[in-house]
Motif scaffolding. Structure first.
Motif, PDB file in Angstrom:
ATOM      1  N   CYS A 158     -15.381  14.976  42.153  1.00  0.00           N
ATOM      2  CA  CYS A 158     -15.028  15.461  40.811  1.00  0.00           C
ATOM      3  C   CYS A 158     -14.326  16.797  40.787  1.00  0.00           C
ATOM      4  CB  CYS A 158     -16.291  15.544  39.957  1.00  0.00           C
ATOM      5  SG  CYS A 158     -17.116  13.962  39.695  1.00  0.00           S
ATOM      6  N   MET A 159     -14.383  17.557  41.871  1.00  0.00           N
ATOM      7  CA  MET A 159     -13.775  18.890  41.844  1.00  0.00           C
ATOM      8  C   MET A 159     -12.971  19.142  43.109  1.00  0.00           C
ATOM      9  SD  MET A 159     -17.293  21.084  42.186  1.00  0.00           S
ATOM     10  CE  MET A 159     -18.622  20.490  43.247  1.00  0.00           C
TER      11      MET A 159
ATOM     12  N   GLY B  85     -23.723  27.493  47.383  1.00  0.00           N
ATOM     13  CA  GLY B  85     -23.389  26.099  47.669  1.00  0.00           C
ATOM     14  C   GLY B  85     -23.535  25.185  46.479  1.00  0.00           C
ATOM     15  N   ASP B  86     -23.534  25.745  45.278  1.00  0.00           N
ATOM     16  CA  ASP B  86     -23.619  24.961  44.043  1.00  0.00           C
ATOM     17  C   ASP B  86     -22.320  25.110  43.264  1.00  0.00           C
ATOM     18  OD1 ASP B  86     -26.221  23.862  44.284  1.00  0.00           O
ATOM     19  OD2 ASP B  86     -27.098  25.778  43.694  1.00  0.00           O
ATOM     20  N   GLU B  87     -21.224  24.657  43.861  1.00  0.00           N
ATOM     21  CA  GLU B  87     -19.906  24.850  43.248  1.00  0.00           C
ATOM     22  C   GLU B  87     -19.795  24.215  41.875  1.00  0.00           C
ATOM     23  OE1 GLU B  87     -19.484  24.186  47.744  1.00  0.00           O
ATOM     24  OE2 GLU B  87     -20.436  23.122  46.061  1.00  0.00           O
ATOM     25  N   GLN B  88     -20.589  23.163  41.620  1.00  0.00           N
ATOM     26  CA  GLN B  88     -20.510  22.488  40.327  1.00  0.00           C
ATOM     27  C   GLN B  88     -21.011  23.371  39.182  1.00  0.00           C
ATOM     28  OE1 GLN B  88     -22.877  22.091  42.583  1.00  0.00           O
ATOM     29  NE2 GLN B  88     -24.612  20.872  41.897  1.00  0.00           N
TER      30      GLN B  88
ATOM     31  N   LEU C 208     -12.520  23.710  39.330  1.00  0.00           N
ATOM     32  CA  LEU C 208     -11.290  23.019  38.971  1.00  0.00           C
ATOM     33  C   LEU C 208     -11.486  21.514  39.128  1.00  0.00           C
ATOM     34  CD1 LEU C 208      -8.309  23.223  38.137  1.00  0.00           C
ATOM     35  CD2 LEU C 208      -7.737  23.298  40.568  1.00  0.00           C
ATOM     36  N   ALA C 209     -11.313  20.794  38.033  1.00  0.00           N
ATOM     37  CA  ALA C 209     -11.525  19.347  38.039  1.00  0.00           C
ATOM     38  C   ALA C 209     -10.420  18.630  38.797  1.00  0.00           C
ATOM     39  CB  ALA C 209     -11.590  18.827  36.604  1.00  0.00           C
ATOM     40  N   THR C 210     -10.787  17.523  39.440  1.00  0.00           N
ATOM     41  CA  THR C 210      -9.821  16.730  40.199  1.00  0.00           C
ATOM     42  C   THR C 210      -8.711  16.221  39.299  1.00  0.00           C
ATOM     43  OG1 THR C 210     -11.619  16.080  41.678  1.00  0.00           O
ATOM     44  CG2 THR C 210      -9.601  14.765  41.784  1.00  0.00           C
TER      45      THR C 210
ATOM     46  N   GLN D 181     -19.346   9.009  45.268  1.00  0.00           N
ATOM     47  CA  GLN D 181     -18.967  10.414  45.127  1.00  0.00           C
ATOM     48  C   GLN D 181     -19.055  10.933  43.704  1.00  0.00           C
ATOM     49  OE1 GLN D 181     -15.644  11.329  48.224  1.00  0.00           O
ATOM     50  NE2 GLN D 181     -15.376   9.225  47.496  1.00  0.00           N
ATOM     51  N   CYS D 182     -19.380  10.042  42.763  1.00  0.00           N
ATOM     52  CA  CYS D 182     -19.683  10.481  41.395  1.00  0.00           C
ATOM     53  C   CYS D 182     -20.998   9.860  40.960  1.00  0.00           C
ATOM     54  CB  CYS D 182     -18.565  10.118  40.435  1.00  0.00           C
ATOM     55  SG  CYS D 182     -18.947  10.533  38.714  1.00  0.00           S
TER      56      CYS D 182
END
Length: 371
Positions: free
Chosen positions: A89-90, A103-106, A115-117, A171-172
């Motif tokens: 997603c990112m 390590g919690d980039e979300q 930044l969204a994909t 992955q989602c």
């Protein structure tokens, strides 16, 4: 520049159609990826239709991506040409805030979040039409396309033993349910409830069972009862009518260690809060819309929690892929050509999909041939 082709919508009321565009070639620390498969998420439908009031057009969805590295830029150390990789997603974050450092980039706390994909930067709706963000990207285009260019830190490796097409939704749908189960400590013997049995819900069932949990599925669809049991659900509660629902809820009050709500739209969670044990949590992972008010009496008197969880970190994305490979877990998928994407969107909205569409991006070559 790289000539690229994908499917995008130009307005909230328009169909997805072929769109030619260009991507910049891989720079230092970036990899170019030929897209092989891309999952179709319910959030793709929400985003294309601007149901979250932040869509930047043209909108090219796709954040469940599997492909092969075709070129590694300078200073890339994690991947080489030919590697089978995934993108979720990112594709970037500030990488310096406390969340990113942990390590919690979300949960990036930078000025524009992560930044969204696709759909460009995570910006307030008032600024979304500008496509501006601190990372220098314009409106980002996702995996409904033939090529991506992504920083290596936001690319994961697809483990051997995982079918590439089935790996895409992990992955989602996979990491979005995996992350809260790990955070709230689901282990062998935990009692886990899953509200809804769609793309997210069916992965939640499979992952919770593999962790050793006892799983109960709550669904309004009687035709999903057999599927839930086949996936390992110990119990399936059908919401047939208000009276029977209340009777079943009363019989299971105070039972669950964790309940995941995977329903992708606004719904009433109050009937499920009473099912939690003391100190347990109901975590919303499917809906981003404002929810109905919650009866705080039911929360306060048992120190229960109602919480939310957003996708998962890059480390968790890699972790859940490896867990699925180790335990033989894969989402139930139906592979479609890109030319059927608008029909797929309609079926997702009506709930007529079991349980995740995955686009075979080789079908995109047909557009080039017919051009």
């Amino acid at each position: 520049m790289i000539d690229a082709l994908g499917y995008a919508a130009k307005h909230s009321f328009s169909r997805l159609k072929p769109l030619e565009f260009q991507r910049e070639p891989a720079g230092a620390g970036e990899v170019e990826i030929a897209v092989l498969f891309c999952g179709v998420c319910h959030s793709d439908v929400h985003q294309v239709k601007n149901e979250w009031s932040n869509t930047v057009y043209p909108c090219m969805p796709g954040h469940e991506i599997v492909g092969r590295v075709t070129r590694a830029g300078d200073r890339v150390t994690r991947f080489k040409t030919g590697d089978l990789v995934g993108v979720g997603c990112m594709i970037d974050s500030c990488r310096s805030c406390p969340s990113c450092q942990a390590g919690d980039e979300q949960y990036c706390e930078g000025p524009n979040s992560w930044l969204a994909t696709y759909n460009g930067p995570m910006l307030p709706a008032s600024k979304a039409t500008t496509g501006e963000n601190i990372y220098g990207h314009d409106n980002t285009f996702g995996g409904y396309s033939d090529v991506l260019v992504v920083r290596e830190e936001f690319v994961v490796r697809i483990p051997d033993g995982l079918d590439p097409a089935a790996a895409a939704p992990i992955q989602c749908a996979g990491v979005t349910t995996w992350s809260p189960m790990k955070h709230w400590g689901v282990t062998a013997g935990s009692k886990v409830g899953v509200i809804g049995l769609g793309g997210l819900g069916h992965m939640a069932v499979k992952l919770a069972r593999a962790l050793g949990a006892e799983v109960t599925v709550f669904t309004r669809s009687p035709d999903k009862e057999g599927a839930a049991q086949a996936m390992g659900a110990t119990h399936v509660e059908l919401e047939k009518d208000a009276k029977s629902q209340l009777e079943k809820m009363a019989a299971t009050a105070g039972r669950f260690d964790l309940i995941l709500s995977t329903v992708p739209e606004k719904h009433d969670i109050n009937p499920f809060v009473v099912l939690l044990k003391r100190d347990a949590a109901l975590v919303i992972v499917g809906a981003l819309e404002p929810m109905a008010p919650v009866d705080n009496q039911q929360i306060a008197f048992h120190r229960r929690s109602v919480a939310g969880s957003l996708i998962g970190s890059i480390a968790e994305q890699q972790e859940v892929l490896e867990f699925c490979a180790e335990h033989g877990i894969a989402p139930d998928i139906e592979i479609i050509p890109i030319q059927e994407i608008n029909t797929a969107f309609k079926k997702i909205e009506s709930g007529d999909v079991r349980f995740r569409y995955v686009i075979d991006m080789a079908s995109l070559a047909r557009e080039k041939t017919e051009a």
